[in-house]
Design a protein around this motif. Structure first.
Motif, PDB file in Angstrom:
ATOM      1  N   TYR A  37      14.275  11.712  19.917  1.00 47.61           N
ATOM      2  CA  TYR A  37      14.948  12.027  18.663  1.00 47.61           C
ATOM      3  C   TYR A  37      14.343  11.189  17.539  1.00 47.61           C
ATOM      4  N   PHE A  38      14.628  11.619  16.314  1.00 45.33           N
ATOM      5  CA  PHE A  38      14.079  10.971  15.127  1.00 45.33           C
ATOM      6  C   PHE A  38      14.453   9.494  15.060  1.00 45.33           C
ATOM      7  N   HIS A  39      15.658   9.150  15.489  1.00 43.28           N
ATOM      8  CA  HIS A  39      16.118   7.761  15.333  1.00 43.28           C
ATOM      9  C   HIS A  39      15.346   6.773  16.203  1.00 43.28           C
ATOM     10  N   HIS A  40      14.574   7.265  17.169  1.00 40.10           N
ATOM     11  CA  HIS A  40      13.777   6.359  18.002  1.00 40.10           C
ATOM     12  C   HIS A  40      12.683   5.643  17.207  1.00 40.10           C
ATOM     13  N   TYR A  41      12.337   6.177  16.034  1.00 35.28           N
ATOM     14  CA  TYR A  41      11.233   5.591  15.268  1.00 35.28           C
ATOM     15  C   TYR A  41      11.669   4.409  14.409  1.00 35.28           C
ATOM     16  N   PHE A  42      12.950   4.188  14.214  1.00 33.73           N
ATOM     17  CA  PHE A  42      13.387   3.219  13.207  1.00 33.73           C
ATOM     18  C   PHE A  42      12.956   1.777  13.493  1.00 33.73           C
ATOM     19  N   PRO A  43      12.916   1.296  14.733  1.00 30.39           N
ATOM     20  CA  PRO A  43      12.334  -0.044  14.921  1.00 30.39           C
ATOM     21  C   PRO A  43      10.897  -0.134  14.417  1.00 30.39           C
ATOM     22  N   ALA A  44      10.080   0.884  14.703  1.00 26.89           N
ATOM     23  CA  ALA A  44       8.706   0.891  14.193  1.00 26.89           C
ATOM     24  C   ALA A  44       8.699   0.990  12.668  1.00 26.89           C
ATOM     25  N   MET A  45       9.666   1.713  12.095  1.00 23.40           N
ATOM     26  CA  MET A  45       9.730   1.856  10.645  1.00 23.40           C
ATOM     27  C   MET A  45       9.958   0.504   9.975  1.00 23.40           C
ATOM     28  N   PHE A  46      10.742  -0.374  10.590  1.00 26.52           N
ATOM     29  CA  PHE A  46      10.945  -1.709  10.023  1.00 26.52           C
ATOM     30  C   PHE A  46       9.632  -2.485   9.983  1.00 26.52           C
ATOM     31  N   PHE A  47       8.818  -2.355  11.026  1.00 23.51           N
ATOM     32  CA  PHE A  47       7.524  -3.039  11.032  1.00 23.51           C
ATOM     33  C   PHE A  47       6.604  -2.468   9.958  1.00 23.51           C
ATOM     34  N   SER A  48       6.594  -1.138   9.800  1.00 18.84           N
ATOM     35  CA  SER A  48       5.728  -0.544   8.780  1.00 18.84           C
ATOM     36  C   SER A  48       6.183  -0.949   7.382  1.00 18.84           C
ATOM     37  N   SER A  49       7.475  -1.132   7.175  1.00 17.79           N
ATOM     38  CA  SER A  49       7.978  -1.567   5.866  1.00 17.79           C
ATOM     39  C   SER A  49       7.561  -3.007   5.575  1.00 17.79           C
ATOM     40  N   MET A  50       7.628  -3.873   6.586  1.00 16.97           N
ATOM     41  CA  MET A  50       7.157  -5.248   6.390  1.00 16.97           C
ATOM     42  C   MET A  50       5.657  -5.273   6.129  1.00 16.97           C
ATOM     43  N   LEU A  51       4.917  -4.406   6.806  1.00 21.16           N
ATOM     44  CA  LEU A  51       3.471  -4.324   6.571  1.00 21.16           C
ATOM     45  C   LEU A  51       3.180  -3.856   5.153  1.00 21.16           C
ATOM     46  N   THR A  52       3.997  -2.952   4.619  1.00 21.02           N
ATOM     47  CA  THR A  52       3.826  -2.489   3.242  1.00 21.02           C
ATOM     48  C   THR A  52       3.964  -3.641   2.260  1.00 21.02           C
ATOM     49  N   GLY A  53       4.987  -4.478   2.459  1.00 22.17           N
ATOM     50  CA  GLY A  53       5.176  -5.622   1.568  1.00 22.17           C
ATOM     51  C   GLY A  53       3.990  -6.564   1.583  1.00 22.17           C
ATOM     52  N   ILE A  54       3.497  -6.894   2.770  1.00 22.73           N
ATOM     53  CA  ILE A  54       2.379  -7.840   2.890  1.00 22.73           C
ATOM     54  C   ILE A  54       1.090  -7.234   2.341  1.00 22.73           C
ATOM     55  N   THR A  55       0.798  -5.989   2.698  1.00 22.34           N
ATOM     56  CA  THR A  55      -0.484  -5.373   2.339  1.00 22.34           C
ATOM     57  C   THR A  55      -0.629  -5.208   0.836  1.00 22.34           C
ATOM     58  N   TRP A  56       0.400  -4.647   0.179  1.00 26.27           N
ATOM     59  CA  TRP A  56       0.286  -4.419  -1.259  1.00 26.27           C
ATOM     60  C   TRP A  56       0.291  -5.730  -2.040  1.00 26.27           C
ATOM     61  N   ASP A  57       0.998  -6.722  -1.549  1.00 33.51           N
ATOM     62  CA  ASP A  57       0.968  -8.031  -2.202  1.00 33.51           C
ATOM     63  C   ASP A  57      -0.433  -8.627  -2.161  1.00 33.51           C
ATOM     64  N   VAL A  58      -1.074  -8.568  -0.995  1.00 25.88           N
ATOM     65  CA  VAL A  58      -2.434  -9.093  -0.864  1.00 25.88           C
ATOM     66  C   VAL A  58      -3.406  -8.279  -1.708  1.00 25.88           C
ATOM     67  N   LEU A  59      -3.281  -6.953  -1.690  1.00 23.20           N
ATOM     68  CA  LEU A  59      -4.195  -6.105  -2.455  1.00 23.20           C
ATOM     69  C   LEU A  59      -4.105  -6.395  -3.945  1.00 23.20           C
ATOM     70  N   LEU A  60      -2.891  -6.499  -4.461  1.00 20.68           N
ATOM     71  CA  LEU A  60      -2.729  -6.770  -5.891  1.00 20.68           C
ATOM     72  C   LEU A  60      -3.268  -8.152  -6.258  1.00 20.68           C
ATOM     73  N   LYS A  61      -3.115  -9.123  -5.368  1.00 23.04           N
ATOM     74  CA  LYS A  61      -3.660 -10.462  -5.648  1.00 23.04           C
ATOM     75  C   LYS A  61      -5.182 -10.445  -5.627  1.00 23.04           C
ATOM     76  N   PHE A  62      -5.763  -9.679  -4.743  1.00 31.67           N
ATOM     77  CA  PHE A  62      -7.217  -9.530  -4.748  1.00 31.67           C
ATOM     78  C   PHE A  62      -7.678  -8.887  -6.059  1.00 31.67           C
ATOM     79  N   CYS A  63      -6.927  -7.868  -6.516  1.00 32.15           N
ATOM     80  CA  CYS A  63      -7.280  -7.213  -7.776  1.00 32.15           C
ATOM     81  C   CYS A  63      -7.185  -8.178  -8.949  1.00 32.15           C
ATOM     82  N   VAL A  64      -6.144  -9.011  -8.957  1.00 34.11           N
ATOM     83  CA  VAL A  64      -5.995 -10.013 -10.011  1.00 34.11           C
ATOM     84  C   VAL A  64      -7.162 -10.988  -9.981  1.00 34.11           C
TER      85      VAL A  64
END
Length: 746
Positions: free
Chosen positions: A679-706
């Motif tokens: 079922y769809f709800h089986h993905y939510f633990p993985a979704m939490f990891f992908s959300s944390m990865l989003t925070g880290i990745t975009w923060d690093v990318l924007l700092k590299f751009c700066v």
């Protein structure tokens, strides 16, 4: 230049640079950031903030106010994150006031704990125990039936159980926030992660109902946060904070495993982290072998022994609380059922060993396998030989009784003038149906439902049949000639003429078979529960009776049996009627959700679906992370000179982001190999990891751009605007859904 570490990125102002040579540097002993974080969590409110020690102002009054400012900087954002998390999860918690989706199961199981009634579920018991405890403490009396979705709660108090799940679901966002903060040392990265999870409609919906998912993810994210924290304490091994986080990691692992078997995924993540940690310590030649042994034993104690002990204790409490007979009895063996008050086997007295002339019932060991059964009805025309039906029946019945006799002698063993002869493993026997006096029989006709299996029938008159009535009884794990014990001995019956084995397929016969379970003689010799039996009822007036209390299985035996039953039940899960299932590739793209409530347009509708902006951003970020990680790795391998700030960003990307990326892979990829319904709800633990990865990745990318832009106010604005735009993007769809009518909750 000496710089004190804070939880936010340190930016050097031009004014300070200009004074670099004005005064000699003041050397400050710098405690590592890891120690500061560990102390903060343990409630040590004294936080030292590092400033530019070469600046004359560092010794002035400004330095005296830095510690309070640092404390406020840490707790204020965390408090804001927690406030928004709880507000969004508890908003309209009472609605709808009826049963939604799997509240049918888990609410009912909470009632079973309150009433101490035994039941069966495919998941370990901790989550249901906590739901039952929350209901009990909040005044719920365990009387609501939870029969089907849509049933009105009316006067029953269900808010305590929903509130408990919402509380744990609310804690997930602060856990994720602190994890990203620890890995990236960046407040914007942590706030971006928190915003994504706070405003995702799927995360909100999954936390507001009586489900196992918020409980599972609470322990899962607790384990990840604790793992990251004890990694940060690695420079102070065996200190109080180090032991605290290491022990808390083990406790969280036990909790995750105790709620669902997929909790093993976070065990794998922590295990890989521990192996990597020990491997690094092994390469540190400054450590003695004694110190290395201490590190190994500490992890063995906290990450293996402690979780296993707590996990076992959960089952001990489970078995102690659920001591009354209930709907779960039939899934377990006869020995297991003899423990339950109200079961017909409880406190029963029977002869211990099987003897010729005994009247017995035989129970199949497959899950809900039933009793060997026969009746006067014949197989219909065209279904094998037109002889008496033999089936497996799930309930107690007089037609379950069989008399065990020698294959070549028709002696009346109830006659006290004959000596008692015990049945032994390897004996050739004949089973005569007590009600119809026909023998258990098999032949070369095909079984009614299962191809390549042979038909099993009742044949003969008053016990007189032919050589196809002969069976060899073989006890599993016992040598030939050993006695056969009631309840405890598991055996198979091998047909002497064909070599096939008596078994239950689990398939339901048509109406001509009274919708009972098919019994066949299988030619396949593989040992499975389908082909194993045990004696349950045993009547023989010539033998002394003993209480079944002495035959009850031990705790390790019922623990092992319960796990075997849960694993078999999990693998055999099938979708409910009219229920929409999904495939793992559907999940990251938010392809389709899951209906929680509401079939008609007039109903209060609840539909589990993530915020598309957030889920698609997370999916894009996974690809972006892989590109960035590959680029940075190649650059470092080729010896490209990086500034100290870029080196730190590269470390955050590869180490911090790498840990989170590994967590996403471990919690997502195994579902592609699962055969059970998903079922769809089986993905939510993985979704939490992908959300944390989003925070880290975009923060690093924007700092590299700066970093690529000239040092100016405008370059800093690029970073700030980028973070703000991403946060607003995560909120956008959630704000638009707020305009939905009150009858919908999408």
């Amino acid at each position: 230049m000496w710089i004190l570490m804070t939880l936010r990125p340190v930016v050097l102002c031009a004014e300070t640079k200009g004074r670099r040579q004005e005064a000699p540097p003041i050397r400050v002993r710098m405690p590592l950031a890891a120690n500061e974080n560990c102390q903060a969590v343990l409630g040590l409110r004294q936080r030292r903030t590092l400033r530019l020690a070469s600046s004359p102002a560092s010794t002035g009054p400004a330095s005296t106010s830095s510690a309070p400012r640092s404390r406020g900087w840490f707790w204020t954002p965390l408090g804001l994150v927690a406030l928004l998390s709880f507000a969004t999860r508890f908003y309209r918690l009472r609605e709808p006031p009826h049963v939604c989706w799997d509240e049918t199961h888990f609410g009912k199981m909470g009632s079973y704990y309150i009433n101490r009634t035994f039941f069966f579920d495919v998941h370990p018991p901790l989550g249901k125990m906590l739901i039952g405890l929350a209901g009990y403490l909040s005044g719920y009396d365990g009387t609501f039936p939870f029969q089907k979705p849509g049933d009105k709660y009316e006067q029953h108090n269900y808010l305590g159980m929903r509130g408990f799940c919402a509380f744990l679901g609310s804690c997930l966002i602060p856990f994720s926030y602190l994890t990203v903060l620890e890995l990236s040392k960046s407040l914007p990265a942590a706030m971006l992660t928190a915003a994504i999870l706070i405003f995702d409609t799927g995360c909100i919906t999954l936390s507001q109902y009586i489900l196992l998912d918020p409980i599972l993810m609470f322990f899962l994210m607790g384990a990840v946060l604790s793992m990251v924290k004890y990694n940060s304490c690695s420079n102070r091994p065996f200190s109080a904070p180090w032991w605290f986080w290491l022990g808390l990691t083990g406790i969280s692992l036990a909790g995750a495993m105790g709620v669902k078997f997929v909790g093993l995924f976070v065990v794998i993540l922590v295990g890989l982290n521990t192996i990597s940690d020990l491997w690094k310590l092994l390469g540190d030649l400054s450590l003695s072998l004694v110190t290395l042994a201490k590190h190994f034993l500490a992890r063995l104690l906290c990450l293996i022994i402690l979780p296993l002990a707590l996990y076992t204790a959960v089952f001990a409490v489970h078995f102690a609380v659920l001591n009354r007979s209930g709907p779960g009895d039939g899934f377990f063996s006869s020995g297991f059922q003899s423990r339950l008050i109200g079961n017909n086997l409880h406190n029963m007295s029977v002869p211990e060993y099987l003897a010729y002339g005994s009247v017995i019932t035989m129970k199949n060991l497959r899950m809900a396998g039933g009793y060997l059964h026969s009746h006067w009805h014949l197989y219909p025309e065209g279904v094998g030989a037109r002889q008496q039906q033999v089936t497996a029946y799930l309930h107690k019945d007089l037609n379950n009784l069989w008399i065990i006799k020698k294959h070549n002698v028709n002696t009346d063993h109830s006659d006290f003038s004959f000596p008692v002869e015990f049945v032994r493993s390897g004996d050739i026997i004949r089973l005569e149906h007590k009600e119809t006096s026909r023998n258990l029989h098999s032949h070369q006709h095909e079984a009614p439902l299962t191809r390549k299996h042979l038909q099993v029938t009742g044949y003969g008159i008053n016990g007189t049949g032919d050589s196809n009535d002969f069976w060899r009884i073989e006890v599993v794990g016992r040598k030939t000639g050993k006695l056969i014990k009631v309840l405890r001995s598991h055996f198979r019956l091998v047909h002497l003429a064909t070599g096939c084995i008596l078994g239950s397929t689990g398939k339901t016969l048509p109406k001509w078979g009274w919708e009972q379970v098919e019994v066949t003689c299988t030619p396949y010799q593989k040992e499975t529960p389908n082909s194993l039996w045990n004696v349950e009822d045993h009547i023989n007036p010539r033998l002394p009776n003993i209480s079944l209390d002495v035959l009850k299985p031990s705790f390790p035996e019922i623990l092992l049996e319960s796990h075997m039953v849960m694993i078999r039940g999990n693998s055999g899960l099938k979708p409910k009627e009219n229920e929409v299932t999904s495939k793992p590739w559907h999940w990251p793209i938010n392809y389709q959700g899951l209906r929680f409530s509401g079939v008609n347009e007039t109903d209060y509708r609840v539909y589990l679906l993530g915020n598309p902006m957030i889920w698609w951003l997370n999916l894009v970020t996974i690809g972006l992370y892989l590109i960035m990680a590959a680029f940075v790795s190649v650059a470092m391998k080729r010896g490209v000179q990086l500034t100290s700030e870029h080196k730190e960003l590269s470390r955050v990307l590869l180490q911090g982001g790498g840990q989170i990326m590994l967590g996403w892979l471990i919690h997502y990829l195994p579902f592609f190999m699962m055969g059970r319904v998903l079922y769809f709800h089986h993905y939510f633990p993985a979704m939490f990891f992908s959300s944390m990865l989003t925070g880290i990745t975009w923060d690093v990318l924007l700092k590299f751009c700066v970093g690529l832009l000239s040092a100016s106010i405008h370059s800093r604005k690029v970073y700030n605007y980028g973070i703000v735009m991403l946060i607003l993007l995560s909120i956008y769809r959630d704000l638009s859904s707020a305009c939905l009518p009150a009858s919908a909750h999408l």
